[in-house]
Design a protein around this motif. Structure first.
Motif, PDB file in Angstrom:
ATOM      1  N   HIS A 115     -20.585 -23.202  46.905  1.00  0.00           N
ATOM      2  CA  HIS A 115     -20.359 -21.815  47.801  1.00  0.00           C
ATOM      3  C   HIS A 115     -21.400 -21.941  48.835  1.00  0.00           C
ATOM      4  O   HIS A 115     -21.428 -21.071  49.884  1.00  0.00           O
ATOM      5  CB  HIS A 115     -20.194 -20.638  47.028  1.00  0.00           C
ATOM      6  CG  HIS A 115     -21.867 -20.302  46.577  1.00  0.00           C
ATOM      7  ND1 HIS A 115     -22.305 -20.846  44.987  1.00  0.00           N
ATOM      8  CD2 HIS A 115     -23.026 -19.216  47.274  1.00  0.00           C
ATOM      9  CE1 HIS A 115     -23.810 -20.379  45.059  1.00  0.00           C
ATOM     10  NE2 HIS A 115     -23.924 -19.332  46.002  1.00  0.00           N
ATOM     11  N   PHE A 116     -22.836 -22.538  49.000  1.00  0.00           N
ATOM     12  CA  PHE A 116     -23.396 -22.625  50.209  1.00  0.00           C
ATOM     13  C   PHE A 116     -23.288 -23.616  51.494  1.00  0.00           C
ATOM     14  O   PHE A 116     -23.376 -23.684  52.766  1.00  0.00           O
ATOM     15  CB  PHE A 116     -24.621 -22.825  49.948  1.00  0.00           C
ATOM     16  CG  PHE A 116     -25.420 -22.496  48.649  1.00  0.00           C
ATOM     17  CD1 PHE A 116     -26.566 -20.851  49.257  1.00  0.00           C
ATOM     18  CD2 PHE A 116     -25.812 -22.335  47.146  1.00  0.00           C
ATOM     19  CE1 PHE A 116     -27.073 -20.223  48.469  1.00  0.00           C
ATOM     20  CE2 PHE A 116     -26.494 -21.154  46.824  1.00  0.00           C
ATOM     21  CZ  PHE A 116     -27.159 -20.167  47.689  1.00  0.00           C
ATOM     22  N   SER A 117     -22.437 -24.376  50.850  1.00  0.00           N
ATOM     23  CA  SER A 117     -21.472 -25.577  52.422  1.00  0.00           C
ATOM     24  C   SER A 117     -20.586 -24.490  52.738  1.00  0.00           C
ATOM     25  O   SER A 117     -19.752 -23.819  51.979  1.00  0.00           O
ATOM     26  CB  SER A 117     -20.966 -26.962  51.623  1.00  0.00           C
ATOM     27  OG  SER A 117     -22.363 -27.179  50.148  1.00  0.00           O
ATOM     28  N   ARG A 118     -20.560 -24.885  53.949  1.00  0.00           N
ATOM     29  CA  ARG A 118     -18.991 -24.436  54.942  1.00  0.00           C
ATOM     30  C   ARG A 118     -17.765 -25.408  53.833  1.00  0.00           C
ATOM     31  O   ARG A 118     -17.863 -26.145  54.040  1.00  0.00           O
ATOM     32  CB  ARG A 118     -19.206 -24.893  55.865  1.00  0.00           C
ATOM     33  CG  ARG A 118     -20.443 -23.871  56.973  1.00  0.00           C
ATOM     34  CD  ARG A 118     -20.391 -24.472  58.285  1.00  0.00           C
ATOM     35  NE  ARG A 118     -20.111 -25.470  58.968  1.00  0.00           N
ATOM     36  CZ  ARG A 118     -20.887 -26.034  59.483  1.00  0.00           C
ATOM     37  NH1 ARG A 118     -22.601 -25.135  59.047  1.00  0.00           N
ATOM     38  NH2 ARG A 118     -20.876 -27.562  59.993  1.00  0.00           N
TER      39      ARG A 118
ATOM     40  N   GLY B 145     -28.355 -19.348  56.611  1.00  0.00           N
ATOM     41  CA  GLY B 145     -29.221 -18.308  55.959  1.00  0.00           C
ATOM     42  C   GLY B 145     -28.921 -19.025  54.648  1.00  0.00           C
ATOM     43  O   GLY B 145     -29.762 -19.090  53.585  1.00  0.00           O
ATOM     44  N   ALA B 146     -28.301 -20.381  54.554  1.00  0.00           N
ATOM     45  CA  ALA B 146     -27.879 -21.141  52.975  1.00  0.00           C
ATOM     46  C   ALA B 146     -29.688 -21.581  52.834  1.00  0.00           C
ATOM     47  O   ALA B 146     -29.890 -21.949  52.071  1.00  0.00           O
ATOM     48  CB  ALA B 146     -27.036 -21.739  52.809  1.00  0.00           C
TER      49      ALA B 146
ATOM     50  N   LEU C  84     -32.279 -22.407  49.676  1.00  0.00           N
ATOM     51  CA  LEU C  84     -31.895 -23.301  48.504  1.00  0.00           C
ATOM     52  C   LEU C  84     -32.857 -23.699  48.459  1.00  0.00           C
ATOM     53  O   LEU C  84     -33.905 -24.514  47.602  1.00  0.00           O
ATOM     54  CB  LEU C  84     -30.943 -24.715  49.218  1.00  0.00           C
ATOM     55  CG  LEU C  84     -29.990 -24.212  49.547  1.00  0.00           C
ATOM     56  CD1 LEU C  84     -28.733 -24.983  50.432  1.00  0.00           C
ATOM     57  CD2 LEU C  84     -28.206 -23.961  47.219  1.00  0.00           C
ATOM     58  N   ILE C  85     -34.351 -24.185  49.842  1.00  0.00           N
ATOM     59  CA  ILE C  85     -35.578 -24.339  49.981  1.00  0.00           C
ATOM     60  C   ILE C  85     -35.862 -23.509  48.867  1.00  0.00           C
ATOM     61  O   ILE C  85     -36.981 -24.440  47.656  1.00  0.00           O
ATOM     62  CB  ILE C  85     -36.447 -24.634  50.715  1.00  0.00           C
ATOM     63  CG1 ILE C  85     -35.386 -25.246  51.988  1.00  0.00           C
ATOM     64  CG2 ILE C  85     -37.629 -25.292  51.137  1.00  0.00           C
ATOM     65  CD1 ILE C  85     -36.353 -24.576  53.193  1.00  0.00           C
TER      66      ILE C  85
END
Length: 209
Positions: free
Chosen positions: A148-151, A101-102, A106-107
């Motif tokens: 925090h949007f990255s795994r 869902g990131a 981000l878009i």
């Protein structure tokens, strides 16, 4: 023949009777011709006024129509640029390891940081400071604000149980040199197996108490 006397300039007479020098005698036919000419001039003047009003009305309609089409063109251009920026961001983010869902979030966060540049009919997307979208996305994801949007990546962590990498590599047993060593090795393996298996039959490697 009936004659009529008319004032040469009625606006100059304030009071009293006008002098003969200020009047002229004309025939009835001439008077009718003057009246017809005056009526025609009035009609022409009125027609010109109506034409001018129609022209102004047409100009207003054209201006309103141009305004409507200009607004539509601006809306279409705005929608095209928004879609182009979102498509470019989605393409770049698709190759990044993001949490679920990131990408849509981000878009929405980053699309206003981009602009569409028209280069001789060829459109490209870049940041306001001239960076490519890929460069900007890498920098943004590396920042603490968006990390925090990255795994999370596993670096030197504990290997999951059962993974072949989690078992320590034992010292390899040298092969037997002769038949006696081979029989002894097989006996030791069998003995070890019986000790680890409580359900094994009583015998070598298991003692009755």
């Amino acid at each position: 023949m009936t004659m009529y006397r008319i004032l040469l300039n009625p606006d100059t007479i304030d009071e009293g009777s006008p002098a003969d020098a200020e009047m002229v005698s004309i025939s009835a036919s001439e008077l009718e011709a003057l009246r017809a000419a005056a009526a025609s001039a009035t009609k022409i003047s009125e027609a010109k006024e109506r034409a001018a009003e129609r022209s102004l009305a047409d100009d207003r309609l054209r201006a309103e129509e141009i305004g409507r089409w200009s607004k539509k063109a601006e809306d279409w251009e705005r929608a095209f640029k928004a879609a182009t920026k979102e498509k470019e961001l989605a393409t770049v983010l698709a190759s990044r390891p993001l949490v679920q869902g990131a990408a849509p979030q981000l878009i929405k966060l980053w699309r206003d940081e981009l602009e569409v540049i028209d280069e001789a009919g060829q459109f490209r997307v870049a940041t306001r400071d001239g960076r490519s979208v890929a460069e900007a996305v890498n920098a943004w994801l590396a920042s603490s604000e968006y990390a925090h949007f990255s795994r999370p990546t596993s670096r030197g962590g504990t290997t999951p149980p059962g993974d072949s990498r989690s078992t320590s590599t034992a010292t390899a047993t040298p092969p037997p040199k002769n038949l006696g060593e081979a029989v002894l090795m097989r006996w030791r393996e069998a003995l070890q197996g019986h000790r680890q298996n409580p359900d094994a039959p009583i015998g070598l490697g298991r003692r009755r108490f």
